[in-house]
Design a protein around this motif. Structure first.
Motif, mmCIF file in Angstrom:
data_model
loop_
_atom_site.group_PDB
_atom_site.id
_atom_site.type_symbol
_atom_site.label_atom_id
_atom_site.label_comp_id
_atom_site.label_asym_id
_atom_site.label_seq_id
_atom_site.Cartn_x
_atom_site.Cartn_y
_atom_site.Cartn_z
ATOM 1 N N GLY A 19 -2.278 -3.786 -4.232
ATOM 2 C CA GLY A 19 -1.600 -2.497 -4.190
ATOM 3 C C GLY A 19 -1.582 -1.613 -5.275
ATOM 4 N N ARG A 20 -0.854 -0.616 -5.342
ATOM 5 C CA ARG A 20 -0.540 0.617 -6.408
ATOM 6 C C ARG A 20 0.857 1.224 -6.188
ATOM 7 N NH1 ARG A 20 -4.677 5.469 -5.272
ATOM 8 N NH2 ARG A 20 -3.428 6.309 -7.190
ATOM 9 N N ASP A 21 1.478 1.194 -7.366
ATOM 10 C CA ASP A 21 2.573 1.667 -7.373
ATOM 11 C C ASP A 21 2.727 3.260 -6.791
ATOM 12 O OD1 ASP A 21 3.721 -0.408 -8.841
ATOM 13 O OD2 ASP A 21 3.072 0.328 -10.759
ATOM 14 N N ALA A 22 3.924 3.474 -6.350
ATOM 15 C CA ALA A 22 4.011 4.719 -5.577
ATOM 16 C C ALA A 22 5.473 5.035 -5.418
ATOM 17 C CB ALA A 22 3.401 4.762 -4.093
ATOM 18 N N ILE A 23 5.824 6.388 -5.130
ATOM 19 C CA ILE A 23 6.988 6.835 -4.651
ATOM 20 C C ILE A 23 6.914 7.210 -3.454
ATOM 21 C CG2 ILE A 23 8.918 8.648 -5.094
ATOM 22 C CD1 ILE A 23 8.621 6.564 -7.399
ATOM 23 N N TYR A 24 7.857 6.905 -2.604
ATOM 24 C CA TYR A 24 7.840 7.549 -0.995
ATOM 25 C C TYR A 24 8.877 8.366 -0.978
ATOM 26 C CZ TYR A 24 8.885 7.920 3.636
ATOM 27 O OH TYR A 24 9.108 8.782 5.082
ATOM 28 N N ARG A 25 8.653 9.701 -0.668
ATOM 29 C CA ARG A 25 9.507 11.018 -0.354
ATOM 30 C C ARG A 25 9.443 11.146 1.294
ATOM 31 N NH1 ARG A 25 10.794 12.231 -5.190
ATOM 32 N NH2 ARG A 25 9.390 12.069 -6.981
ATOM 33 N N PRO A 26 10.917 11.109 1.989
ATOM 34 C CA PRO A 26 10.787 11.227 3.274
ATOM 35 C C PRO A 26 10.518 12.789 3.506
ATOM 36 C CG PRO A 26 13.121 11.210 2.320
ATOM 37 C CD PRO A 26 12.105 10.816 1.121
ATOM 38 N N ALA A 27 10.420 13.742 2.747
ATOM 39 C CA ALA A 27 9.730 14.996 3.004
ATOM 40 C C ALA A 27 9.074 15.514 2.034
ATOM 41 C CB ALA A 27 10.996 15.891 3.438
ATOM 42 N N PRO A 28 8.126 16.246 2.304
ATOM 43 C CA PRO A 28 7.313 17.105 0.920
ATOM 44 C C PRO A 28 8.308 17.896 0.058
ATOM 45 C CG PRO A 28 6.071 17.440 2.950
ATOM 46 C CD PRO A 28 7.560 16.801 3.382
ATOM 47 N N GLY A 29 8.162 17.442 -1.188
ATOM 48 C CA GLY A 29 9.009 18.226 -2.072
ATOM 49 C C GLY A 29 10.530 17.529 -2.132
ATOM 50 N N SER A 30 10.687 16.635 -1.421
ATOM 51 C CA SER A 30 12.242 15.908 -1.667
ATOM 52 C C SER A 30 12.395 15.604 -2.835
ATOM 53 C CB SER A 30 12.353 14.659 -0.441
ATOM 54 O OG SER A 30 13.478 14.262 -0.730
ATOM 55 N N SER A 31 13.774 15.538 -3.315
ATOM 56 C CA SER A 31 13.898 15.145 -4.507
ATOM 57 C C SER A 31 14.316 13.532 -4.405
ATOM 58 C CB SER A 31 15.232 15.758 -5.355
ATOM 59 O OG SER A 31 16.420 15.718 -4.306
ATOM 60 N N GLY A 33 13.388 9.934 -3.792
ATOM 61 C CA GLY A 33 12.333 9.122 -3.775
ATOM 62 C C GLY A 33 12.272 7.504 -3.934
ATOM 63 N N VAL A 34 11.909 6.760 -3.205
ATOM 64 C CA VAL A 34 12.121 5.509 -3.155
ATOM 65 C C VAL A 34 10.693 4.651 -3.999
ATOM 66 C CG1 VAL A 34 12.008 3.459 -1.641
ATOM 67 C CG2 VAL A 34 13.049 5.605 -1.026
ATOM 68 N N PRO A 35 10.853 3.982 -4.918
ATOM 69 C CA PRO A 35 9.849 3.268 -5.499
ATOM 70 C C PRO A 35 9.164 2.137 -4.707
ATOM 71 C CG PRO A 35 11.820 3.248 -7.007
ATOM 72 C CD PRO A 35 12.043 3.808 -5.832
ATOM 73 N N CYS A 36 7.917 2.155 -4.483
ATOM 74 C CA CYS A 36 7.162 1.102 -3.597
ATOM 75 C C CYS A 36 5.800 0.687 -4.177
ATOM 76 C CB CYS A 36 7.108 1.574 -1.932
ATOM 77 S SG CYS A 36 6.316 3.238 -2.045
ATOM 78 N N ARG A 37 5.130 -0.238 -3.635
ATOM 79 C CA ARG A 37 3.678 -0.532 -3.991
ATOM 80 C C ARG A 37 3.078 -0.441 -2.694
ATOM 81 N NH1 ARG A 37 1.450 -2.070 -8.463
ATOM 82 N NH2 ARG A 37 -0.263 -3.481 -8.287
ATOM 83 N N ILE A 38 1.844 0.215 -2.772
ATOM 84 C CA ILE A 38 1.143 0.436 -1.359
ATOM 85 C C ILE A 38 -0.302 0.130 -1.468
ATOM 86 C CG2 ILE A 38 2.368 2.485 -0.799
ATOM 87 C CD1 ILE A 38 0.124 4.098 -1.706
ATOM 88 N N ILE A 39 -0.905 -0.276 -0.307
ATOM 89 C CA ILE A 39 -2.137 -0.668 -0.277
ATOM 90 C C ILE A 39 -2.909 0.478 0.374
ATOM 91 C CG2 ILE A 39 -3.941 -2.018 0.768
ATOM 92 C CD1 ILE A 39 -1.844 -4.485 0.085
ATOM 93 N N VAL A 40 -4.015 0.943 -0.065
ATOM 94 C CA VAL A 40 -4.593 2.197 0.676
ATOM 95 C C VAL A 40 -6.017 1.780 1.284
ATOM 96 C CG1 VAL A 40 -5.568 4.425 0.308
ATOM 97 C CG2 VAL A 40 -3.539 3.682 -0.825
ATOM 98 N N PHE A 77 3.647 9.735 0.267
ATOM 99 C CA PHE A 77 3.471 8.566 -0.593
ATOM 100 C C PHE A 77 2.720 9.282 -2.040
ATOM 101 C CE2 PHE A 77 3.572 5.970 3.021
ATOM 102 C CZ PHE A 77 4.564 5.291 2.761
ATOM 103 N N GLU A 78 3.353 9.228 -3.096
ATOM 104 C CA GLU A 78 2.737 9.800 -4.601
ATOM 105 C C GLU A 78 2.437 8.392 -5.254
ATOM 106 O OE1 GLU A 78 5.944 12.099 -6.089
ATOM 107 O OE2 GLU A 78 5.869 13.579 -4.678
ATOM 108 N N ALA A 79 1.116 8.283 -5.117
ATOM 109 C CA ALA A 79 0.542 7.059 -5.697
ATOM 110 C C ALA A 79 0.329 7.403 -7.300
ATOM 111 C CB ALA A 79 -0.774 6.627 -5.155
ATOM 112 N N ALA A 80 0.641 6.348 -8.209
ATOM 113 C CA ALA A 80 0.662 6.640 -9.430
ATOM 114 C C ALA A 80 -0.951 6.520 -10.095
ATOM 115 C CB ALA A 80 1.235 5.310 -10.439
ATOM 116 N N ALA A 81 -1.293 6.996 -11.134
ATOM 117 C CA ALA A 81 -2.697 6.772 -11.318
ATOM 118 C C ALA A 81 -2.970 5.344 -11.802
ATOM 119 C CB ALA A 81 -3.105 7.600 -12.788
#
Length: 121
Positions: A19-31, A33-40, A77-81
């Motif tokens: 997985g990769r660290d990410a932030i989930y936002r329910p809508a684009p540009g939403s303030s 954010g839910v920290p999570c880990r994703i598999i792409v 999902f905004e995935a971290a580098a």
């Protein structure tokens, strides 16, 4: 140790390893954010219609229900580098959910989201 606890530990190890660290936002540009880990999964879906071949450039993003209770279409999902030894291996990127997320595993522990990759952050 029960099968359920073994399965939970295996799932945790899978997300920790792949997985990769990410932030989930329910809508684009939403303030919000839910920290999570994703598999792409970037495997392409190909289809033939007559003599034409089509390839869908979509990504499947998996996220644990424990972290994101109910992702929604248009969520992001905004995935971290990914950085190792001061070298960027994978740039940060965004994934926009384009279809209703589904739980495909027997225990409904993981959401599978069909996404459009939006490029670097």
């Amino acid at each position: 140790m029960s099968f359920v606890s073994l399965a939970a530990r295996a799932l945790e190890a899978n997300f920790r390893l792949w997985g990769r660290d990410a932030i989930y936002r329910p809508a684009p540009g939403s303030s919000v954010g839910v920290p999570c880990r994703i598999i792409v999964d970037r495997s392409s879906d190909a289809a033939e219609i007559g003599a034409a071949n089509f390839v869908a450039k979509r990504a499947r993003v998996e996220v644990r229900r424990l972290q994101v209770a109910s992702p929604a279409k248009s969520g992001v999902f905004e995935a971290a580098a990914v950085v190792e030894n001061a070298q960027t291996l994978v740039a940060g990127e965004t994934f926009t959910i384009v279809a209703a997320p589904r739980c495909e595993d027997d225990d409904a522990a993981v959401w599978t989201c069909l996404c459009d990759p939006s490029g670097p952050l």
